[in-house]
Motif scaffolding. Structure first.
Motif, short mmCIF file in Angstrom:
data_model
loop_
_atom_site.label_atom_id
_atom_site.label_comp_id
_atom_site.label_asym_id
_atom_site.label_seq_id
_atom_site.Cartn_x
_atom_site.Cartn_y
_atom_site.Cartn_z
N ALA A 2 11.67 -44.33 5.49
CA ALA A 2 10.93 -45.15 5.08
C ALA A 2 9.41 -44.73 4.25
O ALA A 2 8.98 -45.50 4.14
N ARG A 3 9.16 -43.57 4.54
CA ARG A 3 8.39 -42.72 4.34
C ARG A 3 8.09 -42.74 2.65
O ARG A 3 7.25 -41.91 2.00
N GLY A 4 9.38 -42.49 2.04
CA GLY A 4 9.53 -41.50 1.12
C GLY A 4 9.94 -40.30 0.70
O GLY A 4 10.07 -39.77 -0.21
N VAL A 5 9.55 -39.81 1.78
CA VAL A 5 9.93 -38.34 1.78
C VAL A 5 11.37 -38.20 1.92
O VAL A 5 12.08 -38.65 1.40
N THR A 6 11.68 -37.06 1.32
CA THR A 6 12.85 -36.15 0.84
C THR A 6 13.24 -34.66 1.65
O THR A 6 12.74 -34.39 1.88
N ALA A 61 8.79 -29.19 7.54
CA ALA A 61 10.33 -29.15 8.85
C ALA A 61 9.69 -29.61 10.77
O ALA A 61 8.02 -29.58 10.67
N PHE A 62 10.77 -30.16 11.02
CA PHE A 62 10.37 -30.56 12.63
C PHE A 62 10.81 -29.59 13.49
O PHE A 62 12.08 -29.01 13.32
N GLY A 63 10.06 -29.10 14.75
CA GLY A 63 11.20 -28.64 15.34
C GLY A 63 10.17 -29.46 17.23
O GLY A 63 10.38 -30.31 17.46
N THR A 64 11.12 -28.92 17.73
CA THR A 64 11.23 -29.39 19.14
C THR A 64 10.27 -27.97 20.41
O THR A 64 10.44 -26.81 20.16
N ASP A 65 9.53 -27.90 21.28
CA ASP A 65 8.66 -27.40 21.66
C ASP A 65 8.91 -27.38 23.45
O ASP A 65 8.14 -28.85 24.03
N SER A 66 9.70 -26.72 24.30
CA SER A 66 9.30 -27.14 25.72
C SER A 66 8.34 -25.90 26.35
O SER A 66 7.79 -26.09 26.98
#
Length: 271
Positions: A2-6, A61-66
């Protein structure tokens, strides 16, 4: 979108997001380009995200963190990573580790401006608030940093942190020694909650075809943590939160190393 990122792709990571090494026996371990000759771990579990940033394959980049799964690979690969406040970003659709207590989603980037952009994609309006805070910092009161020294940390790493804080002109306050045993207990309890959560949500995969021996060993450890320590760790959670809140009455941030020593070499685990 929706924000136009690639969107340039999905990244590989530690199987079931259960180790901090970043290794993956079946699909291959993302290669840490920070130190090619030594072949160090990329860090995990969000290893592929950190490597993608380091290799200039993406801006964000996205990640998850526990229990360190953004912070550790960011440190190993020499980039920036942010574990967000628990509950700030929705974890809907995220493969669970400890969604009741620890799971978060956060951005990774090669510099702070891109990290801010990544955070704004997760929480629209973040970048504007960040810029406003930066613009007003000259009139703000001096920020107090609580410096916490963790036993067993490499002297070179402690020195680098102290020099960076001094260079920025922060008011640094060494935290009292009485805080150390509380921190150490909380660190153990956090590991227990992360492992226990792994067993609660993913223990059923332990005998599945395709689960690597490394992951199976971690899940077995998780089962032990859950049955022997999980309930007691959960009972101490509220007390730790109160202890930490009292520390933040005197300081704005706590500074300590993400990793106490340089990243180890691969293979971190052998099977």
């Amino acid at each position: 979108r929706a924000r136009g990122v690639t969107l340039v792709g999905k990244t590989n990571l530690t199987e079931l997001a259960v180790t901090v090494s970043g290794q993956n026996e079946y699909f291959g371990t993302p290669v840490n380009r920070l130190a090619d000759k030594s072949k160090t771990i990329p860090g995990g579990s969000s290893s592929g995200s950190a490597v993608a940033i380091k290799n200039n394959l993406a801006d964000v980049a996205f990640g998850t963190d526990s229990g360190g799964s953004i912070r550790v690979p960011a440190a190993c690969c020499g980039i920036y990573g942010l574990k967000t406040t628990f509950g700030l970003v929705s974890t809907k659709g995220v493969f669970p580790i400890a969604p009741e207590h620890l799971d978060t989603v956060g951005p990774m980037a090669r510099d702070i401006p891109h990290l801010v952009q990544g955070m704004d994609l997760l929480q629209e309006g973040f970048a504007a608030r960040y810029q406003a805070a930066v613009a007003g910092k000259s009139s703000a009161r001096r920020i107090r940093i609580g410096r916490f020294y963790v036993g067993g940390t490499s002297p070179a790493i402690d020195k680098a942190i102290d020099e960076a804080l001094a260079a920025k002109g922060f008011e640094v306050v060494k935290l009292r020694e009485s805080f150390k045993p509380k921190w150490q207990q909380a660190e153990k309890d956090g590991k227990t909650l992360a492992l226990g959560g792994s067993w609660i949500h993913n223990g059923r995969y332990i005998d599945e075809r395709g689960v690597s021996p490394i992951t199976r060993l971690v899940l077995l450890q998780a089962a032990i943590e859950y049955t022997t320590k999980y309930k007691d760790a959960l009972k101490r959670k509220a007390r730790w939160q109160r202890d930490l809140a009292r520390v933040f009455e005197d300081v704005d941030f706590i500074a300590l190393p993400t990793m106490q020593n340089l990243p180890p070499k691969l293979p971190f685990f052998r099977t």
